[in-house]
Design a protein around this motif. Structure first.
Motif, PDB file in Angstrom:
ATOM      1  N   MET A   1       0.849  -1.203   0.000  1.00 23.65           N
ATOM      2  CA  MET A   1       0.000   0.000   0.000  1.00 23.65           C
ATOM      3  C   MET A   1       0.875   1.240   0.000  1.00 23.65           C
ATOM      4  N   SER A   2       0.570   2.189  -0.872  1.00 25.36           N
ATOM      5  CA  SER A   2       1.312   3.449  -0.887  1.00 25.36           C
ATOM      6  C   SER A   2       0.375   4.591  -0.525  1.00 25.36           C
ATOM      7  N   PHE A   3       0.908   5.591   0.161  1.00 30.56           N
ATOM      8  CA  PHE A   3       0.126   6.749   0.573  1.00 30.56           C
ATOM      9  C   PHE A   3       0.291   7.914  -0.397  1.00 30.56           C
ATOM     10  N   ALA A   4       1.348   7.864  -1.227  1.00 24.78           N
ATOM     11  CA  ALA A   4       1.630   8.936  -2.185  1.00 24.78           C
ATOM     12  C   ALA A   4       1.618   8.365  -3.597  1.00 24.78           C
ATOM     13  N   LYS A   5       1.117   9.139  -4.547  1.00 22.41           N
ATOM     14  CA  LYS A   5       1.087   8.680  -5.938  1.00 22.41           C
ATOM     15  C   LYS A   5       2.443   8.875  -6.615  1.00 22.41           C
ATOM     16  N   LYS A   6       2.990  10.066  -6.479  1.00 19.82           N
ATOM     17  CA  LYS A   6       4.303  10.371  -7.044  1.00 19.82           C
ATOM     18  C   LYS A   6       5.093  11.167  -6.018  1.00 19.82           C
ATOM     19  N   ILE A   7       6.404  10.952  -5.995  1.00 17.44           N
ATOM     20  CA  ILE A   7       7.247  11.573  -4.963  1.00 17.44           C
ATOM     21  C   ILE A   7       8.407  12.310  -5.616  1.00 17.44           C
ATOM     22  N   LEU A 646       5.689   6.048   2.258  1.00 11.08           N
ATOM     23  CA  LEU A 646       4.774   6.792   1.399  1.00 11.08           C
ATOM     24  C   LEU A 646       4.686   6.173   0.007  1.00 11.08           C
ATOM     25  N   GLY A 647       5.814   5.619  -0.472  1.00 12.74           N
ATOM     26  CA  GLY A 647       5.836   5.019  -1.799  1.00 12.74           C
ATOM     27  C   GLY A 647       5.407   3.571  -1.846  1.00 12.74           C
ATOM     28  N   GLY A 648       5.146   2.976  -0.673  1.00 15.73           N
ATOM     29  CA  GLY A 648       4.660   1.609  -0.638  1.00 15.73           C
ATOM     30  C   GLY A 648       5.696   0.563  -0.970  1.00 15.73           C
ATOM     31  N   VAL A 649       6.967   0.815  -0.635  1.00 20.17           N
ATOM     32  CA  VAL A 649       8.022  -0.160  -0.880  1.00 20.17           C
ATOM     33  C   VAL A 649       8.703  -0.504   0.437  1.00 20.17           C
ATOM     34  N   ARG A 650       9.519  -1.556   0.400  1.00 20.54           N
ATOM     35  CA  ARG A 650      10.236  -1.968   1.608  1.00 20.54           C
ATOM     36  C   ARG A 650      11.334  -0.961   1.960  1.00 20.54           C
ATOM     37  N   MET A 651      11.845  -1.068   3.190  1.00 24.01           N
ATOM     38  CA  MET A 651      12.966  -0.241   3.613  1.00 24.01           C
ATOM     39  C   MET A 651      14.247  -0.715   2.920  1.00 24.01           C
ATOM     40  N   PRO A 652      15.189   0.172   2.662  1.00 28.13           N
ATOM     41  CA  PRO A 652      16.502  -0.282   2.195  1.00 28.13           C
ATOM     42  C   PRO A 652      17.109  -1.242   3.217  1.00 28.13           C
ATOM     43  N   VAL A 660       8.843   8.895   9.852  1.00 35.64           N
ATOM     44  CA  VAL A 660       8.328  10.002  10.665  1.00 35.64           C
ATOM     45  C   VAL A 660       6.806   9.881  10.656  1.00 35.64           C
ATOM     46  N   TYR A 661       6.311   8.903  11.419  1.00 37.64           N
ATOM     47  CA  TYR A 661       4.899   8.555  11.325  1.00 37.64           C
ATOM     48  C   TYR A 661       4.003   9.675  11.847  1.00 37.64           C
ATOM     49  N   GLN A 662       4.547  10.568  12.659  1.00 37.93           N
ATOM     50  CA  GLN A 662       3.739  11.666  13.206  1.00 37.93           C
ATOM     51  C   GLN A 662       3.216  12.602  12.119  1.00 37.93           C
ATOM     52  N   ILE A 663       3.892  12.676  10.969  1.00 42.53           N
ATOM     53  CA  ILE A 663       3.450  13.600   9.921  1.00 42.53           C
ATOM     54  C   ILE A 663       2.623  12.907   8.839  1.00 42.53           C
ATOM     55  N   LEU A 664       2.449  11.591   8.956  1.00 41.50           N
ATOM     56  CA  LEU A 664       1.680  10.853   7.954  1.00 41.50           C
ATOM     57  C   LEU A 664       0.191  11.080   8.146  1.00 41.50           C
ATOM     58  N   GLU A 665      -0.531  11.208   7.042  1.00 52.31           N
ATOM     59  CA  GLU A 665      -1.969  11.458   7.087  1.00 52.31           C
ATOM     60  C   GLU A 665      -2.724  10.242   7.625  1.00 52.31           C
ATOM     61  N   GLU A 666      -2.273   9.067   7.228  1.00 52.40           N
ATOM     62  CA  GLU A 666      -2.880   7.827   7.707  1.00 52.40           C
ATOM     63  C   GLU A 666      -2.064   7.274   8.866  1.00 52.40           C
ATOM     64  N   THR A 667      -2.724   6.589   9.778  1.00 54.25           N
ATOM     65  CA  THR A 667      -2.016   5.967  10.886  1.00 54.25           C
ATOM     66  C   THR A 667      -1.098   4.878  10.359  1.00 54.25           C
ATOM     67  N   TYR A 668       0.165   4.982  10.717  1.00 55.85           N
ATOM     68  CA  TYR A 668       1.146   4.007  10.244  1.00 55.85           C
ATOM     69  C   TYR A 668       1.145   2.807  11.189  1.00 55.85           C
ATOM     70  N   LYS A 669       0.890   1.611  10.628  1.00 55.58           N
ATOM     71  CA  LYS A 669       0.785   0.401  11.435  1.00 55.58           C
ATOM     72  C   LYS A 669       1.992  -0.502  11.318  1.00 55.58           C
ATOM     73  N   GLY A 670       3.000  -0.030  10.596  1.00 60.22           N
ATOM     74  CA  GLY A 670       4.238  -0.792  10.522  1.00 60.22           C
ATOM     75  C   GLY A 670       4.271  -1.816   9.428  1.00 60.22           C
ATOM     76  N   ASN A 671       3.239  -1.874   8.580  1.00 57.13           N
ATOM     77  CA  ASN A 671       3.278  -2.793   7.451  1.00 57.13           C
ATOM     78  C   ASN A 671       2.888  -2.050   6.186  1.00 57.13           C
ATOM     79  N   ILE A 672       3.221  -2.616   5.047  1.00 57.48           N
ATOM     80  CA  ILE A 672       2.978  -1.968   3.762  1.00 57.48           C
ATOM     81  C   ILE A 672       1.709  -2.543   3.132  1.00 57.48           C
TER      82      ILE A 672
END
Length: 672
Positions: A1-7, A646-652, A660-672
């Protein structure tokens, strides 16, 4: 799941959150203010910087989410394995030990552009066809490292001159931002199999103030020519005068005419390829900036097609004398640093060639400072914005990592004068120039503001900023080589002398227990490990203790205060994300008020005139809260995981930061 369309990541090297906040509040940066109002960030705009506060290390950290101890890029240069007094160039992706986020995006099927990111971006390290990379081999400007064929210089002509001449004044005292003439390898998108980019075995012994990063002056070449009545031309205006413009260190001669205007005042120079031509290459008007002049250059007996900028900076109304600034010459056909290569042709044919950069030091005066350097970077800003917009439209990228170097490289030319001024300009004038730089950056950022309404999420970040100081910087902390000064006073470093007792730029290893090399690193000269070692390995702890104690006890000769804020053994430097095999035996940071512009300072350091070394963080767009201020400390290692979420990909793979989950519009649950 991604929260942003383009970054889109808009990296601006050297952008200071403290100054930005000040200028936004003053109404000088309206576009930046709109990003802040639409986005989510701290009130002070601070991104807590990593260490060392230097370009390659921190852009690599921003891309990987890893600390320098993990990714291995621990300064602008890396310590040579050959000898303690040598360094190797460090802007090479194959030296990075951590996975960059752009590879993750590309391999997840997201079309990704990495644009001039000077932190482990070049050459490409993924075979994915979704990854496009442009430059990243040095900070200055796109193609600067391999396409700049000659430096900027001055043409001066006078009726009192008797001969044509070219005086080479040198140009070695430049900051690392202006590195050119690199031996850059072609990219094949493979991590192995190519010789490393750039120079190896670099030696720089810094004996006195004025060498290395402490340099006070860039010595420009000067071409000189007599002014005479115009004769033997295929075409010449009435009352025209002539002189010769020498280019390419005097290898190319361009005859020029000086023309009167309708009021009888000489205010125009026409540059011709030869006297046989009836049409000039370009026409220069007094005090007008002329960009994109197409001509030729010669280097190593080879002729190139180039572009230059020019400006008449001084002209006698009677046509008796004049001065013209000539920008660096840029090869317009060099596509070495573009992958895939068709991008170069696409951009140059539909936008323009990468323009030359400028780096004019303060003692050269207002005309060069405002009229030439600032204007050059205005051209660069317009070109880069146009190129990125063109590629956004034509290539339909999902993610863009971009970098622009206007603030850092121009600040390096005058920050040492912000407090006390120079011989020609007062400190207040440099503060005015600083405002103009941030207005320039705001205009550049403003050109992308409309993308927020087109489903883009935009991050504005920097790697570090720069601090100004009113004190003479001690000879410790210079990233350009071996800092002899303080270490010599403390009895740990010595140089050889000639027959007359004068210092040579050569380390006397028999009398040297340790050297300070590459900014914040001190290396002990250990037997069995180092080429000329004299310190017994069993004594390493005691010698380290001796050096650290001496550093804390060293006082500035004028103020009487300590110059070292912190000194740690290699194993303890992990507390700051440093340590390990690519770091010195001791890591140190100079105290506030005794810093070079950056590199040697703690990332929380403040400077004079409202400056700081902290990087900046502003974020706005899809997936982020609107008009939100967080109190969270946001670290440089946090950018990559936040963008990944935001881009819906795994971490490097080696990522050490957290979203920085405090600034995300959706609640971040730790999974993609």
């Amino acid at each position: 799941m991604s929260f942003a369309k383009k970054i889109l990541i808009l990296g601006i090297d050297g952008m200071d959150p403290r100054l930005t906040r000040k200028f936004v509040d003053m109404g000088l940066m309206p576009n930046t203010k709109k990003y802040i109002e639409k986005g989510a960030q701290r009130q002070d705009l601070v991104l807590l910087g990593g260490h060392p506060t230097v370009t390659p290390s921190m852009w690599t950290t921003l891309a990987t989410g890893a600390y320098p101890m993990t990714h291995g890029i621990t300064d602008f240069y890396r310590q040579s394995k050959e000898s303690l007094d040598l360094m190797d160039y460090n802007l090479d992706s194959r030296l990075c030990l951590a996975e960059p986020l752009w590879n993750v995006f590309a391999e997840a099927g997201k079309k990704t552009l990495v644009w001039h990111w000077p932190g482990s971006a070049w050459p490409p390290t993924s075979d994915s066809p979704n990854l496009h990379v442009v430059d990243g081999s040095s900070p200055g400007g796109v193609n600067m490292s391999n396409s700049q064929l000659e430096p900027e210089f001055i043409v001066t002509a006078d009726v009192n001159f008797t001969q044509i001449s070219f005086q080479e004044k040198g140009g070695n005292e430049v900051t690392p931002c202006a590195i050119t003439d690199l031996d850059v390898a072609e990219a094949d998108s493979k991590k192995n199999g190519i010789e490393n980019t750039g120079a190896k075995g670099i030696s720089c012994i810094i004996l006195k103030y004025g060498e290395g990063a402490g340099s006070t002056e860039y010595k420009m070449d000067i071409a000189m020519s007599p002014i005479k009545p115009a004769t033997n031309w295929a075409f010449a205006k009435g009352d025209a005068k002539e002189f010769v413009m020498l280019l390419s260190h005097g290898l190319i001669r361009r005859p020029c005419q000086i023309w009167k205007n309708e009021k009888g005042i000489y205010d125009t120079v026409a540059v011709f390829k030869s006297k046989k031509e009836e049409q000039p290459i370009c026409i220069l008007k007094n005090n007008e900036f002329k960009e994109y002049i197409y001509d030729e250059a010669i280097k190593n007996d080879k002729k190139y097609q180039v572009i230059r900028h020019m400006r008449i900076i001084d002209m006698d109304e009677a046509g008796g004398r004049l001065k013209i600034w000539i920008s660096p010459a840029m090869d317009i056909n060099n596509d070495t640093l573009w992958y895939p290569k068709y991008l170069f042709k696409s951009v140059t044919e539909n936008v323009a060639c990468p323009p030359p950069s400028s780096m004019l030091f303060a003692a050269k005066g207002r005309e060069l400072f405002w009229g030439c350097m600032l204007e050059s970077w205005n051209v660069a800003a317009r070109w880069q914005s146009s190129a990125l917009h063109y590629l956004i439209k034509e290539e339909n990228y999902d993610v863009i990592f971009s970098h622009f170097h206007n603030l850092d490289i121009q600040k390096h030319t005058f920050y040492k004068y912000l407090v006390k001024g120079s011989e020609l300009l007062k400190g207040e004038e440099f503060e005015d120039f600083l405002k103009d730089l941030y207005i320039q950056a705001d205009n550049y950022l403003g050109s992308f503001l409309h993308l927020l309404d087109e489903d883009w999420t935009i991050f504005i970040v920097s790697d570090h900023a720069l601090v100004a100081t009113g004190n003479q910087v001690p000879l410790l902390g210079d990233m350009n080589g071996v800092n002899v000064g303080v270490m010599r006073e403390l009895g740990f470093t010595e140089v050889k002398k000639d027959a007359d007792g004068n210092d040579l730029k050569e380390i006397d290893w028999e009398k040297t227990k340790a050297i300070a090399n590459r900014g914040v690193h001190i290396y002990l000269n250990i037997k069995g490990r180092d080429k000329y070692g004299i310190v017994d390995p069993k004594d390493q702890y005691e010698v380290e203790e001796e050096i650290i104690t001496a550093l804390y006890g060293y006082k500035h000769p004028v103020t009487g205060r300590r110059i070292v804020a912190l000194a740690l053994r290699n194993k303890d430097a992990v507390l700051l994300g440093l340590g390990g095999p690519e770091c010195g035996d001791i890591i140190y940071f100079t105290a506030e008020g005794y810093n070079y512009d950056h590199t040697d300072s703690l990332s929380t350091t403040y400077g004079a005139c409202g400056t700081s070394v902290s990087p900046i963080f502003i974020a706005a767009g899809n997936g982020l809260k609107k008009g939100f201020t967080t109190t969270r400390v946001i670290r440089e290692v946090d950018l990559a995981p936040t963008v990944a979420v935001l881009g819906g990909v795994r971490m490097p793979e080696q990522c050490e930061g957290a979203p920085v989950y405090q600034i995300l519009e959706e609640t971040y649950k730790g999974n993609i």
